[in-house]
Design a protein around this motif. Structure first.
Motif, mmCIF file in Angstrom:
data_model
loop_
_atom_site.group_PDB
_atom_site.id
_atom_site.type_symbol
_atom_site.label_atom_id
_atom_site.label_comp_id
_atom_site.label_asym_id
_atom_site.label_seq_id
_atom_site.Cartn_x
_atom_site.Cartn_y
_atom_site.Cartn_z
ATOM 1 N N GLY A 257 0.806 -1.212 0.000
ATOM 2 C CA GLY A 257 0.000 0.000 0.000
ATOM 3 C C GLY A 257 0.838 1.259 0.000
ATOM 4 N N LEU A 258 0.139 2.391 0.000
ATOM 5 C CA LEU A 258 0.786 3.692 -0.073
ATOM 6 C C LEU A 258 0.302 4.604 1.047
ATOM 7 C CD1 LEU A 258 0.750 4.963 -3.793
ATOM 8 C CD2 LEU A 258 2.779 4.593 -2.368
ATOM 9 N N SER A 259 1.217 5.423 1.557
ATOM 10 C CA SER A 259 0.891 6.599 2.347
ATOM 11 C C SER A 259 1.347 7.805 1.541
ATOM 12 C CB SER A 259 1.610 6.576 3.699
ATOM 13 O OG SER A 259 1.101 5.570 4.536
ATOM 14 N N LEU A 260 0.485 8.785 1.405
ATOM 15 C CA LEU A 260 0.817 9.988 0.641
ATOM 16 C C LEU A 260 1.023 11.166 1.587
ATOM 17 C CD1 LEU A 260 -1.806 9.776 -2.266
ATOM 18 C CD2 LEU A 260 0.484 8.769 -2.153
ATOM 19 N N TYR A 261 2.059 11.944 1.310
ATOM 20 C CA TYR A 261 2.307 13.180 2.050
ATOM 21 C C TYR A 261 2.301 14.336 1.060
ATOM 22 C CZ TYR A 261 4.615 16.968 4.506
ATOM 23 O OH TYR A 261 4.901 18.203 5.046
ATOM 24 N N LEU A 262 1.499 15.370 1.345
ATOM 25 C CA LEU A 262 1.425 16.559 0.497
ATOM 26 C C LEU A 262 1.967 17.745 1.275
ATOM 27 C CD1 LEU A 262 0.055 15.841 -2.223
ATOM 28 C CD2 LEU A 262 -0.991 14.547 -0.349
ATOM 29 N N HIS A 263 3.032 18.377 0.745
ATOM 30 C CA HIS A 263 3.643 19.499 1.454
ATOM 31 C C HIS A 263 3.088 20.821 0.938
ATOM 32 C CE1 HIS A 263 6.661 21.299 4.057
ATOM 33 N NE2 HIS A 263 6.886 22.188 3.102
ATOM 34 N N ILE A 264 2.494 21.590 1.853
ATOM 35 C CA ILE A 264 1.972 22.922 1.536
ATOM 36 C C ILE A 264 2.866 23.925 2.279
ATOM 37 C CG2 ILE A 264 -0.042 24.418 1.515
ATOM 38 C CD1 ILE A 264 -0.393 21.741 -0.016
ATOM 39 N N PRO A 265 3.734 24.663 1.581
ATOM 40 C CA PRO A 265 4.794 25.405 2.259
ATOM 41 C C PRO A 265 4.413 26.782 2.789
ATOM 42 C CG PRO A 265 5.032 25.670 -0.100
ATOM 43 C CD PRO A 265 3.857 24.729 0.114
ATOM 44 N N PHE A 266 3.211 27.250 2.538
ATOM 45 C CA PHE A 266 2.894 28.654 2.807
ATOM 46 C C PHE A 266 2.447 28.889 4.247
ATOM 47 C CE2 PHE A 266 1.917 27.632 -1.635
ATOM 48 C CZ PHE A 266 2.856 28.442 -2.258
ATOM 49 N N CYS A 267 2.871 30.038 4.788
ATOM 50 C CA CYS A 267 2.437 30.502 6.106
ATOM 51 C C CYS A 267 2.200 32.009 6.029
ATOM 52 C CB CYS A 267 3.491 30.229 7.176
ATOM 53 S SG CYS A 267 3.819 28.484 7.506
ATOM 54 N N HIS A 268 1.246 32.486 6.823
ATOM 55 C CA HIS A 268 0.991 33.926 6.852
ATOM 56 C C HIS A 268 2.052 34.674 7.638
ATOM 57 C CE1 HIS A 268 -3.330 32.761 5.891
ATOM 58 N NE2 HIS A 268 -3.018 33.634 4.955
ATOM 59 N N SER A 269 2.619 34.034 8.669
ATOM 60 C CA SER A 269 3.643 34.682 9.495
ATOM 61 C C SER A 269 4.581 33.609 10.028
ATOM 62 C CB SER A 269 3.000 35.447 10.657
ATOM 63 O OG SER A 269 2.300 34.564 11.514
ATOM 64 N N PRO A 270 5.821 33.987 10.361
ATOM 65 C CA PRO A 270 6.786 32.979 10.822
ATOM 66 C C PRO A 270 6.644 32.657 12.304
ATOM 67 C CG PRO A 270 7.838 35.122 10.720
ATOM 68 C CD PRO A 270 6.435 35.328 10.224
ATOM 69 N N CYS A 271 6.717 31.371 12.638
ATOM 70 C CA CYS A 271 6.885 30.950 14.023
ATOM 71 C C CYS A 271 8.386 30.758 14.216
ATOM 72 C CB CYS A 271 6.140 29.649 14.281
ATOM 73 S SG CYS A 271 4.360 29.741 13.995
ATOM 74 N N TYR A 272 8.957 31.456 15.171
ATOM 75 C CA TYR A 272 10.419 31.521 15.260
ATOM 76 C C TYR A 272 11.087 30.178 15.520
ATOM 77 C CZ TYR A 272 9.692 36.598 15.579
ATOM 78 O OH TYR A 272 9.327 37.897 15.337
ATOM 79 N N TYR A 273 10.386 29.241 16.142
ATOM 80 C CA TYR A 273 10.980 27.945 16.465
ATOM 81 C C TYR A 273 11.051 27.023 15.259
ATOM 82 C CZ TYR A 273 6.125 26.490 16.290
ATOM 83 O OH TYR A 273 4.845 26.271 15.873
ATOM 84 N N CYS A 274 10.293 27.312 14.204
ATOM 85 C CA CYS A 274 10.024 26.341 13.146
ATOM 86 C C CYS A 274 11.241 26.077 12.263
ATOM 87 C CB CYS A 274 8.863 26.832 12.288
ATOM 88 S SG CYS A 274 8.378 25.667 11.003
#
Length: 452
Positions: free
Chosen positions: A47-64
């Motif tokens: 089987g498969l697991s799918l991961y979809l990356h959505i890179p956008f953020c409205h503002s930065p979280c400093y820890y990220c």
């Protein structure tokens, strides 16, 4: 012997991988597309697991430390969506006969996308892949960007699991990491999610952030227990300002030291266990009827680039900028740059930037590390029989290193198996590092976060 932790263990407070894969992503390099395709086509995983990356953020979280793009320009998301759906269609042709059991939207902030955009991606996925009717479809949520009423729409389009980023409820901590959020909004989201019968609600917490104390984080845990999520992660903050520019805005003098971090996590763990949660691996907790807990009890808990997960027999296919896939015996990663992602899809049809093909030795070591970091014990015969090796001879040097860890109270060791002690679980990454042949040079370890 150090079952009580009285013997100094500073030598284990080092930098090391989180082992969401072995080898780690640092081993990825120039890679041949044909090798990737051959491995994809020859995979026998069911089987498969799918991961979809959505890179956008409205503002930065400093820890990220995630791959993200800070913008309020929705047009950028529209263009990205076009390319992502193109990649979905291309990859779908390679896996037409393989059922999809899991889909996960991560980021970034997946809820940066509009409902129409999310629906379009899901429709494209169901058109191009064989998605199970009961597939787990999960979405990471930034509670600052989601109105309670939106959950109704998300549920109606097939999303059945939510992961809500909380990190910490303390206002001073939130301000220091540029993630100020309304506690009542989070509470309302969880209440509505249960009313709508989402299959699972998970909360993400981080310890080791600026201004956190054992008492302040204990208060956050008390509030979490009251909210009663199905599962939660309690991640250790990885402070790597030389790699992640936003972390340079964090006041390092406000970060708790190693002893305080250990105390913070110990208190959090005890509170959660007392509340009925089961420990899952090194940093997850779940109710007894949650699928993670069931997978652990059945010996089927798995670890991949999404962390602890179920369906360990699935290939993981990542799509989107910087997304990582582990299919059969290859690990590959898409271009981390948005422009590079677009150019590679335009020029080659795939966004492949780098990769690595596992050797037989890699596969053996990966199995050892995965067993230890998921279940904290290892029977030598299980690995020996699976890979036709004499475990004690193959890992003679590693067993000598484990013997020292046994003297330090981190584990018990005999001729047949190794069991990590309750005290040693905090050092599981250091134990796994014993089996990592790519960590011979000390300089490589500086690319990873502190394990404690």
């Amino acid at each position: 012997m150090n079952q009580s932790g009285t013997r100094p263990l500073n030598k284990y407070e080092i930098n090391g991988p989180r082992y969401t894969s072995y080898p780690t992503a640092l081993q990825l390099g120039q890679f041949n597309r044909d090798t990737m395709l051959d491995s994809y086509r020859s995979s026998n995983n069911p089987g498969l697991s799918l991961y979809l990356h959505i890179p956008f953020c409205h503002s930065p979280c400093y820890y990220c430390g995630c791959n993200k793009l800070i913008t309020r320009n929705s047009n950028k998301a529209s263009r990205y969506l076009d390319y992502l759906c193109r990649e979905i269609a291309t990859q779908g042709l390679l896996f037409a006969d393989k059922p999809v059991h899991q889909i996960h939207f991560g980021g970034g902030t997946p809820t940066f996308l509009s409902d129409e955009q999310l629906h379009h991606i899901l429709t494209t996925l169901t058109e191009q892949f064989r998605v199970d009717e009961d597939a787990e479809i999960s979405l990471e949520i930034d509670p600052r960007t989601v109105e309670v009423s939106r959950l109704d729409i998300l549920k109606s389009m097939g999303i059945n699991r939510l992961s809500i980023g909380v990190q910490d409820f303390h206002p001073q901590v939130q301000k220091a990491i540029n993630r100020e959020q309304d506690e009542q909004q989070i509470r309302a989201l969880i209440v509505r999610a249960y009313q709508l019968d989402f299959a699972s609600v998970s909360l993400d917490l981080i310890y080791g952030l600026p201004h956190q104390t054992p008492q302040s984080f204990a208060e956050t845990i008390d509030k979490v227990i009251e909210l009663s999520p199905d599962r939660l992660s309690v991640f250790h903050y990885a402070h790597l300002p030389e790699r992640f520019a936003a972390q340079r805005k964090i006041d390092e003098t406000a970060l708790p030291d190693s002893a305080t971090r250990k105390k913070i996590f110990a208190i959090a763990k005890q509170k959660l266990v007392d509340a009925g949660y089961l420990c899952i691996g090194m940093d997850h907790f779940a109710k007894a009827d949650d699928s993670l807990a069931i997978a652990q009890q059945n010996g089927r808990l798995h670890r991949n680039f999404q962390g602890y997960t179920t369906h360990g027999d699935c290939d993981l296919l990542g799509m989107g900028v910087s997304a990582i896939s582990q299919v059969n015996d290859v690990i590959v990663q898409n271009d981390k740059r948005l422009k590079g992602y677009y150019n590679r899809l335009d020029d080659f049809g795939f966004a492949l930037d780098k990769g690595y093909q596992l050797s037989q030795d890699d596969l053996i070591r990966a199995a050892v590390i995965r067993q230890l970091i998921c279940h904290f014990d290892l029977t030598f015969a299980d690995i020996g029989n699976a890979y036709d090796i004499d475990f004690s001879l193959y890992f003679a040097e590693e067993l000598r290193q484990l013997a020292v860890m046994q003297e330090d109270g981190l584990l018990s060791l005999d001729d047949h198996k190794v069991c990590v002690s309750p005290h040693g679980r905090a050092y599981i990454r250091a134990i796994c590092m014993v089996f990592d042949k790519y960590l011979e040079r000390k300089t490589r370890r500086q690319s990873f976060s502190r394990i404690i």
